[in-house]
Scaffold this active site. Structure first.
Site, PDB file in Angstrom:
ATOM      1  N   THR A 136      51.298 -40.169 -40.649  1.00  0.00           N
ATOM      2  CA  THR A 136      50.497 -40.953 -41.598  1.00  0.00           C
ATOM      3  C   THR A 136      49.933 -40.079 -42.714  1.00  0.00           C
ATOM      4  O   THR A 136      49.185 -39.129 -42.446  1.00  0.00           O
ATOM      5  CB  THR A 136      49.314 -41.596 -40.850  1.00  0.00           C
ATOM      6  OG1 THR A 136      49.798 -42.291 -39.717  1.00  0.00           O
ATOM      7  CG2 THR A 136      48.543 -42.539 -41.760  1.00  0.00           C
ATOM      8  N   GLU A 137      50.267 -40.415 -43.953  1.00  0.00           N
ATOM      9  CA  GLU A 137      49.723 -39.717 -45.133  1.00  0.00           C
ATOM     10  C   GLU A 137      49.819 -38.190 -45.000  1.00  0.00           C
ATOM     11  O   GLU A 137      48.937 -37.458 -45.451  1.00  0.00           O
ATOM     12  CB  GLU A 137      48.271 -40.138 -45.380  1.00  0.00           C
ATOM     13  CG  GLU A 137      48.057 -41.653 -45.471  1.00  0.00           C
ATOM     14  CD  GLU A 137      48.762 -42.311 -46.653  1.00  0.00           C
ATOM     15  OE1 GLU A 137      49.049 -41.616 -47.638  1.00  0.00           O
ATOM     16  OE2 GLU A 137      49.056 -43.519 -46.549  1.00  0.00           O
ATOM     17  N   LEU A 138      50.873 -37.750 -44.317  1.00  0.00           N
ATOM     18  CA  LEU A 138      51.141 -36.312 -44.097  1.00  0.00           C
ATOM     19  C   LEU A 138      49.999 -35.583 -43.387  1.00  0.00           C
ATOM     20  O   LEU A 138      49.792 -34.389 -43.602  1.00  0.00           O
ATOM     21  CB  LEU A 138      51.474 -35.599 -45.419  1.00  0.00           C
ATOM     22  CG  LEU A 138      52.698 -36.092 -46.195  1.00  0.00           C
ATOM     23  CD1 LEU A 138      53.056 -35.065 -47.288  1.00  0.00           C
ATOM     24  CD2 LEU A 138      53.918 -36.279 -45.306  1.00  0.00           C
TER      25      LEU A 138
END
Lengths: 376, 400
Positions: free
Chosen positions: B147-149
């Site tokens: 998620t979102e890096l």
């Protein structure tokens, strides 16, 4: 003007904690949800100032002054930490100061659809006052001077002779509240400006009215039309004046003489209610009001949601009357009703109100969870 | 530069209703706003997913298979496609069938489960995504992106344990310490490869493309291809939201023309397009990437850490509530309650509560139904309070 009633509200809230559910879903307890230590420290700081103010009020009473104190149940509970403070008020009552009744936990319960909670808390306050001071209040005031007409009906049933509420703009339409108003219990309305002159501005050097000496204040009142002016003042705010200088002490001492010099009597609220003709005020029966306006107490989504959840907790608690922890849970539930909690969630332009609301929901949610688990 | 590795995040959350506890609706619809979610899904589908997928399908076709890209489609978006966009799902299937679009795994719910102390929920959600990819698109991803890096050593260890051979990460200086993001790296203490986002070249397209204040405005494909080809290193990793095409950058900004011209301009300069799997197969790791669990990084905001979701008191409190409730929700064995709880872990809810200003605030409100982060916080807790009550009532029923 023929008379003045002066009431002091004595209250210190028990604030909700910044609560972290991290430790898990345990049993509810006051110290789990409330800032006991902060409340203790706040209370213990009072003693010196309260004694000084009470001494000034005593001197004023000896000069003919009449004062009514509305001491909240929350404050009475805290008084157990330092009996000397209560003793100091007891001396005033012994010398003739009157006490008013209000919902014990400084609660917004006058707004509940079911007024049983309100009735129980008024009776609880009356019982406590009888036990601690040996007197019976004849005047009733809601927290934040809340006007909710249905609660006045309960006050009538309980035999009160006077009800005090807020003389806000939506009720008065620009007139000064200077009469006794016809209601199920004869009603006095706070004069906002004059009360705030004493409450907030008295020691403010930048205020054009400074210095507010009793003589000047009495002449303002003498120049007004009507029967009675009601001043309702937070006792705690007088401490601010006291910390600046001694002017408040002198003001209190001089007030009865200055008023008498202008032919104005100081009366207890129930005396005023019995003495003067009752004026009609239709807005009293069609509107609600509270100190600084209803939007402050119950204006935003978070406050309304808190109110809704609080009542659902009350409903759940009602099913647990036989439970061994019922009384303990009820005390927590009642402290959750403090008007101060609602006012703090008024977030107009302030971050903290929202953060507090989210925090408070977390607390209510834990309480609901515990009640669900306790239920059969 | 030898090659570019493109990756697109394709995601829409299930947004919450403006909740009031006396709501009569039950189950999932009690908390999540069907109408709003469908409306936003259809809008983004028309403006972005459909035209962008079709454009890329044409480009792959024209390139005879030399245009290689990658994307991860979150489970929440896939389920929205199933409900409201069979046409959209069809174009994702077409992309999968080309063999030129590598699909990447993440948590099904685009959630913050990777920030729990225990990895169990995280693993469950990745497995659920893996199954959805197989069922709906017929692919078996080998590369992971969180998620979102969101990235730290523990997350990498879980990804490796689940058999992934590479993971995507933000290429920030405080981790690279003077090294270039334009190489393949390896995670410390494991054999998993790490691809680091070149945020400058990525944001030139994702954020700055239509910014008139930018001295390089307007950005053309040949100008950007020049920058890439002249950069040193082996791989330029270009990661961005898929909604860049048509939603963040509207069609009239020329973003689709840019997209159409891009493959030709890049390949004309001798730079290949490679998928993440191809990229890590081709280059030897240039070094190790070490990110401790208390220095978790991400691609969000200026801070590039967890503060976009857990930066303020409301966010941390809501996350704490959600986390604490987990074992109790699972104990109910009620599949619908469990599904609701998992959707409450979706990162977007927490992102909407962010109160950071300075440049990032407007990104936080994008796609949010709330006019302020404070409303988002109050509303999330209102939902949580009601949901917790549901869970404990269910548990009580089970005891009897």
């Amino acid at each position: 003007m023929k008379a003045v009633c002066v009431c002091f509200e004595v209250h210190l809230p028990l604030p909700l904690k910044w609560y972290w559910p991290r430790e898990g879903y345990g049993a509810p307890a006051l110290e789990k949800y409330f800032e006991m230590e902060k409340a203790y420290n706040n209370f213990m700081k009072l003693e010196k100032d309260v004694k000084a103010l009470n001494t000034a009020v005593m001197a004023s009473m000896e000069a003919g002054g009449r004062y009514t104190f509305d001491i909240s149940g929350v404050f009475l509970e805290q008084s157990k930490w330092e009996p000397a403070i209560l003793d100091s008020f007891r001396q005033l009552v012994d010398k003739g100061a009157k006490l008013a009744a209000s919902p014990y936990y400084h609660s917004i319960c006058p707004l509940f659809p079911d007024l049983n909670e309100f009735r129980e808390q008024i009776i609880m306050h009356m019982d406590s006052i009888r036990g601690l001071f040996g007197v019976k209040p004849a005047t009733c005031v809601n927290p934040e001077l809340l006007l909710e007409q249905r609660s006045v009906g309960v006050c009538r049933d309980l035999g009160f002779r006077c009800f005090i509420s807020e003389g806000s703009h939506n009720i008065m339409n620009g007139c000064d509240p200077s009469y006794v108003y016809r209601n199920e219990v004869p009603t006095l309305l706070r004069h906002i400006d004059l009360s705030e002159d004493v409450e907030n501005r008295l020691s403010d050097r930048k205020w054009p009215g400074y210095p507010l000496i009793a003589e000047k204040f009495a002449s303002w009142i003498a120049g007004m039309e009507g029967d009675v002016i009601t001043l309702y003042i937070r006792y705690d705010s007088l401490r601010t004046h006291l910390q600046r200088n001694e002017e408040i002490v002198q003001f209190l001492k001089d007030l009865p003489g200055s008023l008498a010099g202008k032919g104005i009597e100081m009366l207890f609220p129930e005396e005023a209610a019995g003495r003067f003709r009752q004026e009609e005020l239709p807005s009293l029966h069609s509107k609600k009001t509270v100190r600084y306006g209803m939007h402050n107490l119950l204006g935003n989504h978070a406050q309304n949601l808190y109110m809704n959840e609080l009542q659902s907790i009350g409903d759940e608690l009602g099913k647990l009357r036989e439970h061994e922890d019922h009384d303990k849970l009820q005390t927590i539930y009642r402290y959750m009703q403090q008007s101060d909690i609602f006012l703090e969630m008024n977030a107009e332009g302030r971050r903290l109100g929202y953060e507090k609301a989210v925090n408070n929901f977390s607390i209510l949610s834990d309480m609901k969870r515990a009640l669900t688990e306790a239920g059969k | 530069m030898k090659s570019v590795c493109f990756y697109f995040e394709v995601h829409q959350p299930y947004r919450l209703k403006w909740f009031w506890p006396e709501s009569r609706s039950a189950g999932f619809e009690r908390y999540f706003d069907n109408d709003v979610n469908m409306e936003i899904f259809r809008r983004v589908a028309e403006k972005c997913y459909l035209p962008a997928n079709r454009t890329i399908l044409e480009l792959i076709d024209e390139s005879d298979g030399s245009l290689k890209l990658s994307m991860s489609v979150t489970g929440t978006l896939l389920s929205q496609c199933e409900r409201w966009g069979e046409d959209v799902l069809e174009t994702f299937r077409d992309l999968a069938d080309t063999g030129c679009m590598e699909f990447i795994d993440e948590t099904y719910y685009h959630s913050l489960a990777s920030l729990f102390e225990s990895g169990d929920e995280f693993i469950d959600q990745v497995m659920e995504h893996r199954k959805a990819m197989s069922d709906l698109l017929g692919v078996k991803p080998e590369v992971f992106r969180n998620t979102e890096l969101l990235y730290n050593n523990s997350i990498v260890a879980l990804a490796e344990q689940m058999g992934y051979k590479a993971i995507l990460m933000e290429g920030i200086e405080r981790v690279l310490g003077g090294r270039s993001p334009n190489h393949v790296y390896k995670a410390t203490g494991s054999n998993i490869a790490v691809l680091l986002r070149n945020y400058k070249l990525s944001d030139d397209i994702g954020y700055r493309f239509s910014s008139r204040w930018w001295e390089e405005y307007p950005l053309t494909a040949d100008k950007w291809a020049d920058w890439v080809s002249r950069s040193s290193g082996e791989t330029a990793n270009i990661f961005m939201d898929y909604e860049t095409f048509g939603e963040h950058q509207w069609a009239d900004s020329g973003i689709f023309s840019f997209l159409k011209a891009l493959p030709g301009e890049v390949m004309d300069r001798g730079v290949k397009f490679l998928t993440p799997s191809e990229t890590i197969g081709r280059y030897i790791p240039a070094g190790d990437i070490d990110v401790g669990d208390f220095s978790t990084i991400s691609w969000a905001d200026i801070e590039r850490d967890t503060s976009a979701w857990l930066g303020n008191d409301m966010q941390r409190r809501c996350f704490e509530e959600a986390k604490l409730l987990g074992p109790y929700v699972k104990a109910t064995g009620d599949q619908e309650l469990i599904r609701i709880w998992k959707h409450l872990l979706t990162s977007d809810h927490y992102y909407y509560m962010s109160t950071k200003w300075l440049g990032d605030g407007d990104v936080h409100s994008y796609f949010s139904i709330h006019s302020s982060p404070y409303d988002a916080g109050v509303n999330f807790m209102a939902v949580m309070m009601d949901f917790k009550e549901m869970v404990f009532r269910k548990l009580k029923e089970l005891r009897h």
